[in-house]
Scaffold this motif. Structure first.
Motif, PDB file in Angstrom:
ATOM      1  N   ALA A 150      86.498  69.295  26.571  1.00 43.16           N
ATOM      2  CA  ALA A 150      85.183  69.925  26.395  1.00 43.16           C
ATOM      3  C   ALA A 150      85.032  71.110  27.335  1.00 43.16           C
ATOM      4  O   ALA A 150      84.492  72.158  26.955  1.00 43.16           O
ATOM      5  CB  ALA A 150      84.070  68.904  26.635  1.00 43.16           C
ATOM      6  N   ALA A 151      85.514  70.967  28.561  1.00 42.72           N
ATOM      7  CA  ALA A 151      85.387  72.037  29.551  1.00 42.72           C
ATOM      8  C   ALA A 151      86.147  73.281  29.121  1.00 42.72           C
ATOM      9  O   ALA A 151      85.616  74.403  29.196  1.00 42.72           O
ATOM     10  CB  ALA A 151      85.890  71.554  30.907  1.00 42.72           C
ATOM     11  N   VAL A 152      87.383  73.118  28.669  1.00 35.85           N
ATOM     12  CA  VAL A 152      88.170  74.270  28.248  1.00 35.85           C
ATOM     13  C   VAL A 152      87.478  74.993  27.100  1.00 35.85           C
ATOM     14  O   VAL A 152      87.366  76.229  27.091  1.00 35.85           O
ATOM     15  CB  VAL A 152      89.599  73.839  27.847  1.00 35.85           C
ATOM     16  CG1 VAL A 152      90.343  74.995  27.169  1.00 35.85           C
ATOM     17  CG2 VAL A 152      90.376  73.361  29.066  1.00 35.85           C
ATOM     18  N   SER A 153      86.988  74.238  26.130  1.00 30.72           N
ATOM     19  CA  SER A 153      86.297  74.852  24.983  1.00 30.72           C
ATOM     20  C   SER A 153      85.073  75.637  25.433  1.00 30.72           C
ATOM     21  O   SER A 153      84.851  76.772  25.004  1.00 30.72           O
ATOM     22  CB  SER A 153      85.884  73.776  23.978  1.00 30.72           C
ATOM     23  OG  SER A 153      87.007  73.147  23.424  1.00 30.72           O
ATOM     24  N   LEU A 154      84.266  75.042  26.308  1.00 30.53           N
ATOM     25  CA  LEU A 154      83.049  75.707  26.773  1.00 30.53           C
ATOM     26  C   LEU A 154      83.360  76.904  27.663  1.00 30.53           C
ATOM     27  O   LEU A 154      82.750  77.975  27.521  1.00 30.53           O
ATOM     28  CB  LEU A 154      82.170  74.719  27.527  1.00 30.53           C
ATOM     29  CG  LEU A 154      81.364  73.727  26.692  1.00 30.53           C
ATOM     30  CD1 LEU A 154      80.682  72.703  27.596  1.00 30.53           C
ATOM     31  CD2 LEU A 154      80.313  74.457  25.856  1.00 30.53           C
ATOM     32  N   ALA A 211      76.997  67.063  28.030  1.00 24.10           N
ATOM     33  CA  ALA A 211      76.587  66.848  26.643  1.00 24.10           C
ATOM     34  C   ALA A 211      77.770  67.016  25.698  1.00 24.10           C
ATOM     35  O   ALA A 211      77.956  66.224  24.765  1.00 24.10           O
ATOM     36  CB  ALA A 211      75.469  67.827  26.278  1.00 24.10           C
ATOM     37  N   ALA A 212      78.575  68.045  25.921  1.00 25.29           N
ATOM     38  CA  ALA A 212      79.720  68.299  25.043  1.00 25.29           C
ATOM     39  C   ALA A 212      80.767  67.194  25.152  1.00 25.29           C
ATOM     40  O   ALA A 212      81.422  66.843  24.156  1.00 25.29           O
ATOM     41  CB  ALA A 212      80.345  69.646  25.383  1.00 25.29           C
ATOM     42  N   ALA A 213      80.942  66.665  26.356  1.00 30.43           N
ATOM     43  CA  ALA A 213      81.942  65.606  26.570  1.00 30.43           C
ATOM     44  C   ALA A 213      81.393  64.215  26.261  1.00 30.43           C
ATOM     45  O   ALA A 213      82.131  63.230  26.306  1.00 30.43           O
ATOM     46  CB  ALA A 213      82.450  65.654  28.008  1.00 30.43           C
ATOM     47  N   ARG A 214      80.077  64.139  26.016  1.00 32.78           N
ATOM     48  CA  ARG A 214      79.403  62.863  25.727  1.00 32.78           C
ATOM     49  C   ARG A 214      79.543  61.887  26.900  1.00 32.78           C
ATOM     50  O   ARG A 214      79.870  60.720  26.719  1.00 32.78           O
ATOM     51  CB  ARG A 214      79.909  62.244  24.422  1.00 32.78           C
ATOM     52  CG  ARG A 214      79.710  63.126  23.213  1.00 32.78           C
ATOM     53  CD  ARG A 214      79.988  62.416  21.910  1.00 32.78           C
ATOM     54  NE  ARG A 214      81.340  61.889  21.847  1.00 32.78           N
ATOM     55  CZ  ARG A 214      82.408  62.609  21.517  1.00 32.78           C
ATOM     56  NH1 ARG A 214      82.274  63.886  21.244  1.00 32.78           N
ATOM     57  NH2 ARG A 214      83.595  62.060  21.463  1.00 32.78           N
ATOM     58  N   VAL A 215      79.312  62.425  28.111  1.00 30.03           N
ATOM     59  CA  VAL A 215      79.310  61.593  29.316  1.00 30.03           C
ATOM     60  C   VAL A 215      78.101  62.004  30.153  1.00 30.03           C
ATOM     61  O   VAL A 215      77.405  62.974  29.839  1.00 30.03           O
ATOM     62  CB  VAL A 215      80.602  61.781  30.154  1.00 30.03           C
ATOM     63  CG1 VAL A 215      81.830  61.376  29.365  1.00 30.03           C
ATOM     64  CG2 VAL A 215      80.733  63.222  30.648  1.00 30.03           C
ATOM     65  N   THR A 216      77.857  61.283  31.220  1.00 31.14           N
ATOM     66  CA  THR A 216      76.763  61.646  32.122  1.00 31.14           C
ATOM     67  C   THR A 216      77.264  62.638  33.172  1.00 31.14           C
ATOM     68  O   THR A 216      78.471  62.736  33.433  1.00 31.14           O
ATOM     69  CB  THR A 216      76.206  60.409  32.845  1.00 31.14           C
ATOM     70  OG1 THR A 216      77.226  59.873  33.702  1.00 31.14           O
ATOM     71  CG2 THR A 216      75.771  59.349  31.838  1.00 31.14           C
ATOM     72  N   LYS A 217      76.323  63.354  33.794  1.00 32.45           N
ATOM     73  CA  LYS A 217      76.700  64.255  34.880  1.00 32.45           C
ATOM     74  C   LYS A 217      77.343  63.467  36.020  1.00 32.45           C
ATOM     75  O   LYS A 217      78.278  63.944  36.662  1.00 32.45           O
ATOM     76  CB  LYS A 217      75.470  65.010  35.394  1.00 32.45           C
ATOM     77  CG  LYS A 217      74.948  66.063  34.453  1.00 32.45           C
ATOM     78  CD  LYS A 217      74.007  67.033  35.149  1.00 32.45           C
ATOM     79  CE  LYS A 217      72.756  66.347  35.646  1.00 32.45           C
ATOM     80  NZ  LYS A 217      71.820  67.322  36.276  1.00 32.45           N
TER      81      LYS A 217
END
Length: 207
Positions: free
Chosen positions: A30-34, A50-56
């Motif tokens: 998700a990080a690479v895409s964003l 949100a993109a990775a569907r995890v919590t901060k």
């Protein structure tokens, strides 16, 4: 509460190593895409979560901060690339060919573009990118040049750096500018052999 219930709760509360690695990859993907789409500075931890569907909290637990997420993404790419480069190859030409394919791949080019854009605002991140990426490839090439019979001071005389630069070359510039697609294996091998001829001489490491 039965032992089975207690065990089941522990399993749900404590992810396995495989689950942790899968979640880590999920965050990095998700990080690479964003980062590539929006830029490092413009991507928030909230968006990443949100993109990775995890919590901060999960991101902070796994990585610490956003810069560590980016560094981990580069390191994951480098480790994967080095595994491909050293797993089955038998000659310097084989390794150089695979390195051309790696460096000119969509993911590598995307990360490179991102770092060029962000380097002025995040110089420390640029330093870590270089250490985790290009420097590791140069060190690998230096060791392989030694193994192929190059002089012991191959790294000192800049031979490994010169070879790395040639394996990028103008084709990589065209890739960065979106003017050319990724090379085919045959194109990558021609590129690698031409670079090797310039650095180690005709036939050396031809494989």
């Amino acid at each position: 509460m039965t032992h089975l219930e207690a065990t089941g709760r522990r399993k749900r509360g404590r992810p396995t190593q495989e689950e942790r690695e899968r979640r880590r990859d999920q965050i990095l993907d998700a990080a690479v895409s964003l980062f590539v789409a929006k830029g490092f500075g413009q991507t928030s931890i909230d968006e990443l979560a949100a993109a990775a569907r995890v919590t901060k909290r999960t991101i902070y637990t796994y990585f610490g901060d956003k810069a560590e997420v980016f560094t981990a993404a580069v390191e994951r790419f480098r480790v994967s690339a080095l595994a491909q480069l050293t797993a089955e190859d038998e000659s310097l030409t084989d390794v150089a060919t695979r390195l051309v394919l790696v460096l000119h791949s969509d993911e590598a080019v995307g990360l490179h573009r991102l770092m060029i854009a962000e380097a002025p605002q995040f110089p420390r991140l640029a330093e870590r990118f270089y250490a985790s990426g290009p420097l590791g490839y140069i060190e690998l090439l230096s060791s392989l040049l030694d193994a192929e019979g190059a002089p012991p001071d191959a790294a000192a005389d800049g031979r490994a750096e010169a070879l790395f630069g040639l394996l990028l070359g103008e084709p990589h510039r065209r890739r960065l500018l979106g003017l050319a697609p990724a090379p085919t294996p045959a194109e990558a091998r021609r590129h690698a052999r031409a670079a090797l001829r310039l650095v180690v001489g005709e036939g050396d490491g031809a494989g």
